[in-house]
Design an enzyme around this catalytic site. Structure first.
Site, mmCIF file in Angstrom:
data_model
loop_
_atom_site.group_PDB
_atom_site.id
_atom_site.type_symbol
_atom_site.label_atom_id
_atom_site.label_comp_id
_atom_site.label_asym_id
_atom_site.label_seq_id
_atom_site.Cartn_x
_atom_site.Cartn_y
_atom_site.Cartn_z
ATOM 1 N N GLU A 117 52.731 56.041 24.495
ATOM 2 C CA GLU A 117 52.614 57.501 24.506
ATOM 3 C C GLU A 117 51.287 57.933 25.131
ATOM 4 O O GLU A 117 51.240 58.840 25.963
ATOM 5 C CB GLU A 117 52.736 58.043 23.085
ATOM 6 C CG GLU A 117 52.462 59.536 22.960
ATOM 7 C CD GLU A 117 51.609 59.860 21.755
ATOM 8 O OE1 GLU A 117 50.632 60.629 21.921
ATOM 9 O OE2 GLU A 117 51.893 59.359 20.650
ATOM 10 N N HIS A 118 50.203 57.280 24.744
ATOM 11 C CA HIS A 118 48.890 57.604 25.306
ATOM 12 C C HIS A 118 48.867 57.414 26.825
ATOM 13 O O HIS A 118 48.315 58.243 27.554
ATOM 14 C CB HIS A 118 47.817 56.705 24.674
ATOM 15 C CG HIS A 118 47.236 57.252 23.408
ATOM 16 N ND1 HIS A 118 45.897 57.492 23.240
ATOM 17 C CD2 HIS A 118 47.827 57.610 22.236
ATOM 18 C CE1 HIS A 118 45.675 57.972 22.028
ATOM 19 N NE2 HIS A 118 46.834 58.034 21.400
ATOM 20 N N HIS A 177 53.092 53.861 20.248
ATOM 21 C CA HIS A 177 51.999 54.838 20.241
ATOM 22 C C HIS A 177 51.086 54.622 21.451
ATOM 23 O O HIS A 177 50.633 55.587 22.091
ATOM 24 C CB HIS A 177 51.210 54.687 18.939
ATOM 25 C CG HIS A 177 49.969 55.509 18.874
ATOM 26 N ND1 HIS A 177 48.707 54.965 18.998
ATOM 27 C CD2 HIS A 177 49.780 56.833 18.688
ATOM 28 C CE1 HIS A 177 47.803 55.926 18.890
ATOM 29 N NE2 HIS A 177 48.424 57.066 18.703
#
Length: 427
Positions: A68-69, A65
């Site tokens: 992804e950022h 995650h």
């Protein structure tokens, strides 16, 4: 490219595997004036332990995650989200337990937007300063999520159902785990999982399929890489790790989260069949047209927030129910009793046929969405299944299949109950 026609659902798909291993799927839609692209990697919140260059690496929870950022950062100091938005496109991304996906929808400048998507996802750019700054942003996001009763209940449920499988880990991680993430670790994970042979590109719109492949060949790395071995933990026992757990939070009524742990299918077509069967079984057991749902609703034990569904990820499968109720234990016991009764006494054939017809219709209607088409195709590809064979699978499912499913799955020792109690309840 290979052209495949699926007459029963009215879809045509062009597909090709490029020399670098990237799988490309294109849904031509000449009658529409919009476009959708989905570029995804088989890398999600569960993939924290993997083998790279012959060595096993343990990475912090939440790193997929986090990556992804950071993927939207560009070497020129810009942001790919802003670049896509400046053309009128609607871009976004998500990380789930098993995949990370980047996507956009637009009405024009599709090829410019597709080029931007392929470039920023395939070329990482991080600095220590930007990674450190992101920790504060994601840490705040995690604190906000942890304050949500629904998220708390679901996360506690996964921890109760599974002792070893990494599905029990939060996709976003914890404030403590993301503090361990460095730019070097992010580069390692990108190199391992953001390789074309571990990715898929799905496009829907009025486009030439071959041109999509040509652009991908031009932009993406040309070499294929071998698969990355992953560790999903020790073999899980049939029974759940914990039968019950609870929290008190600021809710107006007790919030139930109930899970039933089952055996995952081997994969491929068997996994797709079990998913469709599991969804049908949920409708038969406690769907909003089922006898049990009506009885619980009439007694005031559930309301319109109640749901029951089938979930699966690599190496695990479970049923999950949730909603507000004044009697969580009573609802749990009623579901277990109803499952046992249906398994032993059966259900009416007419009722089963109505359920199957409704489920099939809902599946077909969902394909009106370009996003659904592309995401379903990507997830199916990663799971080594063809999602568009669902009509034939539905044809073959019988009432006896549903009854057998409930007989095998609905057991107390495979069931966990999580309750979020109102703070004033003092439980």
């Amino acid at each position: 490219m290979v052209k495949r026609d699926y007459a029963r659902i009215g879809e045509t798909v062009f597909e090709e595997t490029l020399e670098n291993g990237l799988r490309v799927f294109v849904f031509p839609k000449p009658e529409f004036g919009k476009y959708y692209a989905f570029f995804a990697t088989r890398y999600g919140g569960m993939d924290t332990r993997f083998q790279k260059n012959g060595q096993w690496l343990d990475t912090p929870m939440g790193i997929a995650h986090y990556l992804e950022h950071k993927m939207f950062d560009t070497p020129d100091g810009g942001n790919a989200l802003q670049t896509l938005s400046s053309t009128g496109a609607s871009p976004n991304a998500f990380t789930s337990t098993a995949i990370t996906g980047y996507h956009f929808e637009c009405a024009d400048q599709f090829w410019d937007n597709l080029r931007t998507l392929l470039e920023f996802v395939s070329v990482p750019y991080f600095t220590k300063e930007s990674v450190d700054k992101e920790q504060g942003i994601i840490g705040q996001e995690i604190r906000m999520i942890e304050d949500q009763p629904g998220w708390q209940a679901y996360h506690l449920l996964l921890e109760a159902l599974y002792q070893y499988h990494p599905v029990r880990n939060s996709v976003a991680g914890s404030v403590e785990s993301i503090a361990e993430i460095t730019a070097e670790t992010l580069y390692q994970c990108h190199e391992a999982f953001y390789t074309p042979s571990n990715m898929v590109l799905c496009v829907a719109g009025n486009v030439e399929p071959q041109k999509v492949c040509d652009m991908a060949r031009e932009i993406l790395p040309s070499q294929a890489k071998p698969p990355i071995p992953r560790d999903c933990g020790e073999k899980e026992p049939r029974q759940v790790f914990a039968r019950e757990n609870s929290r008190t939070m600021a809710v107006s009524a007790p919030l139930l989260q109930m899970g039933i742990k089952g055996q995952p299918a081997e994969g491929g077509a068997a996994q797709l069949r079990q998913r469709l069967l599991g969804e049908l079984a949920c409708e038969a057991l406690a769907g909003n047209s089922s006898p049990l749902y009506n009885r619980l609703y009439e007694k005031g034990l559930i309301n319109s927030s109640f749901y029951l569904g089938y979930m699966d990820y690599p190496g695990c499968a479970f049923l999950v129910a949730g909603g507000e109720t004044k009697d969580p234990e009573g609802v749990r016991d009623a579901i277990l009793q109803e499952g046992k009764q249906i398994a032993e006494e059966g259900m009416e054939e007419a009722f089963f046929q109505r359920l199957k017809k409704a489920a099939y219709g809902a599946y077909v209607r969902g394909l009106n969405s370009f996003e659904t088409l592309c995401v379903e195709q990507a997830q199916g590809y990663f799971a080594e299944q063809n999602p568009w064979t669902f009509p034939e699978i539905y044809d073959a499912l019988t009432r006896q299949d549903v009854e057998e499913f409930l007989r095998v799955w609905i057991k107390p020792e495979q069931t966990s109950l999580i309750v979020i109690w109102p703070e004033e309840a003092g439980k």
